[in-house]
Design a protein around this motif. Structure first.
Motif, mmCIF file in Angstrom:
data_model
loop_
_atom_site.group_PDB
_atom_site.id
_atom_site.type_symbol
_atom_site.label_atom_id
_atom_site.label_comp_id
_atom_site.label_asym_id
_atom_site.label_seq_id
_atom_site.Cartn_x
_atom_site.Cartn_y
_atom_site.Cartn_z
ATOM 1 N N VAL A 341 -55.809 -18.550 -1.421
ATOM 2 C CA VAL A 341 -55.942 -17.311 -0.651
ATOM 3 C C VAL A 341 -55.448 -17.445 0.787
ATOM 4 O O VAL A 341 -55.072 -16.461 1.415
ATOM 5 C CB VAL A 341 -57.402 -16.810 -0.665
ATOM 6 N N GLN A 342 -55.408 -18.689 1.284
ATOM 7 C CA GLN A 342 -54.980 -18.878 2.681
ATOM 8 C C GLN A 342 -53.525 -18.460 2.913
ATOM 9 O O GLN A 342 -53.105 -18.259 4.040
ATOM 10 C CB GLN A 342 -55.210 -20.334 3.131
ATOM 11 N N TYR A 343 -52.747 -18.352 1.820
ATOM 12 C CA TYR A 343 -51.337 -17.981 1.993
ATOM 13 C C TYR A 343 -51.099 -16.487 1.758
ATOM 14 O O TYR A 343 -49.986 -16.004 1.920
ATOM 15 C CB TYR A 343 -50.447 -18.821 1.079
ATOM 16 N N GLY A 344 -52.111 -15.794 1.294
ATOM 17 C CA GLY A 344 -52.026 -14.336 1.216
ATOM 18 C C GLY A 344 -51.066 -13.794 0.171
ATOM 19 O O GLY A 344 -50.683 -12.622 0.222
ATOM 20 N N LYS A 347 -51.593 -10.447 -1.588
ATOM 21 C CA LYS A 347 -52.409 -9.640 -0.672
ATOM 22 C C LYS A 347 -51.519 -8.974 0.370
ATOM 23 O O LYS A 347 -51.582 -7.773 0.583
ATOM 24 C CB LYS A 347 -53.445 -10.561 -0.012
ATOM 25 N N TYR A 348 -50.667 -9.818 1.003
ATOM 26 C CA TYR A 348 -49.741 -9.264 2.001
ATOM 27 C C TYR A 348 -48.384 -9.036 1.337
ATOM 28 O O TYR A 348 -47.832 -9.966 0.717
ATOM 29 C CB TYR A 348 -49.550 -10.236 3.173
ATOM 30 N N ARG A 457 -51.747 -21.650 6.908
ATOM 31 C CA ARG A 457 -52.351 -20.352 6.664
ATOM 32 C C ARG A 457 -51.353 -19.256 6.999
ATOM 33 O O ARG A 457 -50.525 -19.404 7.889
ATOM 34 C CB ARG A 457 -53.591 -20.195 7.560
ATOM 35 N N ALA A 459 -51.551 -15.253 8.009
ATOM 36 C CA ALA A 459 -52.511 -14.189 8.347
ATOM 37 C C ALA A 459 -51.746 -12.956 8.808
ATOM 38 O O ALA A 459 -50.551 -13.026 9.098
ATOM 39 C CB ALA A 459 -53.456 -14.665 9.438
ATOM 40 N N GLN A 460 -52.464 -11.844 8.847
ATOM 41 C CA GLN A 460 -51.848 -10.637 9.359
ATOM 42 C C GLN A 460 -51.834 -10.702 10.889
ATOM 43 O O GLN A 460 -52.796 -11.184 11.493
ATOM 44 C CB GLN A 460 -52.668 -9.433 8.913
ATOM 45 N N LEU A 468 -46.601 -10.814 9.940
ATOM 46 C CA LEU A 468 -47.435 -11.931 9.497
ATOM 47 C C LEU A 468 -47.385 -13.048 10.526
ATOM 48 O O LEU A 468 -46.437 -13.116 11.325
ATOM 49 C CB LEU A 468 -46.933 -12.464 8.155
#
Lengths: 649, 138
Positions: A341-344, A347-348, A457, A459-460, A468
């Protein structure tokens, strides 16, 4: 009284370092029935083998014990020495004092003591060995290749060119495999389709190749030389014998499915061919997305088809194929990076995996070869994250081997197709291969930025919505960095196919820790398996690039040919037999045998074993209450004698 | 002198024996008390082999086969598993200390597991001391 010769190998220092080999030979000379005992530097070399041959003649030896490496390594080598000297090959005993003694201890006292015990056991066993006659069987000249990627295609073509008939089984509706999804190949940047599609067509045209697409192996019976394989032909709902590939059906189809071919980036029709150069060019219906199958009405494809090839009633069918050898070339999957999940990923929208990016570059892909984000805009900055899930003890320990190079290729193509800044986040750059280091140097020149540190990681961005941020530690400067980008490309671990274990089970293969198929020997038999007559090629064995895959395909074809080129071959003589005098007719053996080798003779009231079906596991011998079944080469007496010898010292 | 037990191993050719070879190829170190008999399949192992081993003075017996479901001979080790479970009960019923007999499923790729099992089992047998229950004095 037997006349045993014991030959102790030093294996250079491999054995001699932790086993006192001359002491072992002197010890052997004191054991019962041992006529001659010698030690030598390399027993498997020509002088070593000649020494055995001469001693057999000179001392009239009738049993040979070679105290050396594992029987899995050189049993066949030394069996040939016996045969050449006129001795039955089953009168050989190997004592494994390398893999199971000298390599697992540093203590020469311990090593020597254990070697003596093992050798003593072998002498006890050797005295009870009897000559056995190998079975000779007819060999089926055909070969099956499972997997229609570049490895399977190449192996099939090679074999077919020798005149052998090849069945090429592919589970998708087209051959081509992952290579057909790629745009360019490293380091030469030649177009993947241009080098692959002619081969796909050659498969289609070859008179010796039966292409079986939308097919899966469902059962494997038989053994080397005579496999009897059941293949499930999955329902295509299109009769390919009638279809003329006009594709009028696909134009009319209102159904929408997710294109597996384009890595789910776009939709396709419900009746479709995966891509324009697919082989065969004939469509199949995807039941999941077909309006008729879902709602019970539509049939527009049926109306459009002049050939009347659409058949909604079609069912899976089963085809029997008989072959002498099998090549497995079942390829790989990319690791699913969603759980990281740390790479998204997932999700992104700006995070892509490597195969998706391959499709973005491809002119036959969803964007026609333009690099655009999911919202249609062109990325201004791109981060490529190496080693996602590989070289990672929490996920996959292995290096996936090709990611460094394809990531460099991506950087080049991004530079060519966009004006974006491109950043690599890497642990080490692995560019071992012909022309690879040179390619790496060329990409460095192309103003690509390299940050030595694994992406930690994604993140947005808090400041710029939609962008990102990649977080990583730059291990050269020791600084923690946060890099804002528009697009992130993950280079995930290459993992075995999701169904690789099922395939391994069907064909009786072992898999390694990661689930890749195990080769017979990591160096000397990389394409053979523990199952005689089953060979492996390509990434199903371990991650590798296209040149290595193709080289393995040639090799596996040659290996398969060494079997099917023969009319007849010898099988192990270590089968079971029934002594009718002591058989009580209980039929335990008939019930337990996985191969149906024992059967009950109602007239004689005893069981009988069909040697052609027996594989020599010995299960029947140990369920026989009256000890009427003799497992040849592993008889009760032989095993018990060996144990007695082992426990004496 | 400290007690050095004799441990008899019986390993199937395709998984555990190959796994033991892999332990060697990767140069893992483990105690040298184990002596392995190779059979083609764990299903070949007749319970009498195990009783005999203890009679011959084995301080421990270790059986190794393919993981259930992965047998080279399809179902062989499933039969072995049941039979060896019964054998263990009979051994213990007859007075053998529970820790002296062990069955492990070790695949061809599990060299590490082989070395770990041998190390651990050897230590266990050492702590149990010499086996006298079944041993026939010569």
């Amino acid at each position: 009284m037997s006349r045993i010769g014991v030959f102790v190998c030093h294996c250079g220092l491999n054995i001699a370092k932790t086993v006192r080999v001359s002491e072992l030979a002197e010890f052997a000379a004191t054991l019962p029935d041992v006529v001659v005992a010698k030690d030598y530097k390399f027993m498997c070399s020509t002088p070593g083998q000649e020494m055995i041959v001469n001693d057999i003649k000179q001392h009239k030896l009738d049993r040979i014990i070679v105290t050396a490496c594992s029987p899995l390594m050189h049993e066949q080598t030394f069996r040939k020495v016996l045969t050449a000297s006129g001795l039955n090959q089953y009168l050989l005993t190997i004592v494994n004092i390398r893999e199971q003694v000298s390599w697992v201890t540093h203590d020469i006292e311990e090593g020597t003591a254990k070697a003596k015990a093992l050798l003593n056991g072998a002498v006890y066993r050797s005295r009870l060995l009897v000559p056995l006659t190998s079975r000779v069987i007819d060999v089926n000249p055909n070969v099956m290749v499972v997997g229609g990627g570049i490895a399977g295609i190449q192996a099939a073509l090679e074999l077919a060119n020798t005149g052998k008939k090849v069945y090429l089984v592919e589970k998708n509706s087209t051959i081509g495999g992952h290579m057909a999804q790629f745009d360019k190949t490293f380091p030469t940047l030649d177009c993947s389709a241009c080098i692959l599609t002619p081969k796909m067509d050659a498969v289609l045209q070859h008179k010796n190749i039966t292409m079986m697409t939308s097919c899966e192996v469902s059962e494997v019976k038989g053994f080397v030389g005579n496999f009897d394989i059941t293949v499930r032909q999955k329902a295509r709902y299109v009769d390919h014998s009638k279809c003329n590939a006009c594709l009028a059906c696909t134009e009319k189809c209102p159904g929408k499915g997710i294109s597996e071919w384009d890595e789910s980036l776009v939709k396709r029709k419900a009746i479709y061919i995966p891509f324009p150069q697919a082989v065969p060019q004939k469509p199949i219906i995807d039941k999941e997305s077909c309006t008729f199958f879902k709602k019970g009405k539509c049939r527009l494809c049926e109306k459009a088809c002049e050939q009347k090839a659409i058949d909604f009633e079609q069912q899976d069918t089963f085809v029997q194929v008989k072959v002498g050898a099998v090549i497995l070339a079942t390829g790989f999957d990319l690791m699913d990076t969603k759980p990281l999940v740390q790479y998204g990923y997932g999700k992104y929208p700006g995070v892509y995996n490597a195969l998706e990016v391959e499709r973005l570059f491809n002119s036959a892909g969803p964007t026609g070869g333009k690099v655009t984000l999911r919202d249609g805009s062109e990325p201004k900055s791109i981060a490529i994250l190496h080693c996602i899930g590989s070289r990672d003890k929490n996920n996959h320990e292995h290096c996936s081997r090709v990611c460094c190079m394809y990531s460099l290729k991506f950087a080049h193509l991004f530079k060519e197709k966009t004006s974006a800044d491109v950043y690599h986040f890497y642990i080490d750059m692995r560019a071992a291969g012909k022309g690879y280091e040179e390619f790496y140097n060329r990409i460095i020149e192309e103003d690509v930025k390299f940050i030595r540190g694994k992406g930690a990681r994604v993140a947005q961005s808090a400041d710029e919505p939609g962008r990102l941020v990649v977080e990583a530690e730059d291990t050269i400067t020791g600084k923690f960095i946060k890099l804002p980008v528009d697009m992130v490309v993950l280079s995930p671990a290459i993992v075995p196919r999701a169904d690789a274990r099922d395939i391994a089970r069907l064909f009786n293969l072992s898999t390694d820790k990661q689930g890749f198929f195990m080769e017979r020997h990591p160096k000397l038999a990389p394409l053979s398996t523990m199952s005689e007559g089953i060979f492996i090629a390509g990434v199903c064995q371990s991650p590798k690039d296209i040149p290595d895959t193709v080289a393995q395909a040639y090799g596996a074809a040659a290996e398969a040919l060494t079997i099917v080129v023969r009319d007849k071959m010898e099988l192990e003589a270590t089968t079971a037999m029934v002594n009718p005098a002591s058989c009580c007719g209980c039929q335990n053996c008939v019930r337990v045998c996985p191969y149906g080798a024992p059967s009950y003779n109602a007239e004689k009231k005893v069981s009988e074993i069909n040697e052609a079906l027996c594989k020599g596991c010995g299960l029947c011998a140990s369920v026989c209450p009256s000890s009427a079944i003799i497992a040849r080469h592993f008889t009760n007496d032989q095993v018990l004698a060996e144990m007695e010898g082992l426990m004496e010292f | 002198m400290s007690f050095e037990p004799k441990i008899l191993g019986i390993a199937c050719n395709w998984c555990t024996y190959t796994g033991a070879d892999l332990a060697g190829t990767t140069r893992l170190q483990y105690p040298q008390n184990l002596r392995v008999v190779r059979v083609m399949c764990s299903s070949r192992i007749n319970p009498s082999f195990i009783f005999r081993a203890f009679q011959l003075g084995a301080d421990g017996v270790l059986i190794g086969g393919c993981h259930p479901g992965d047998c080279h001979y399809n179902t062989g080790n499933l039969y072995a598993r049941r039979r060896l479970a019964v054998t263990k009960k009979i051994l213990e019923f007859s007075g053998l200390e529970p820790g002296r007999f062990r069955v492990e499923w070790i695949s061809a790729s599990e060299g590490n597991k082989f070395a770990e099992v041998v190390t651990e089992f050897t230590a266990q047998i050492k702590s149990l001391g010499p086996q006298t229950k079944f041993k026939i004095s010569q």
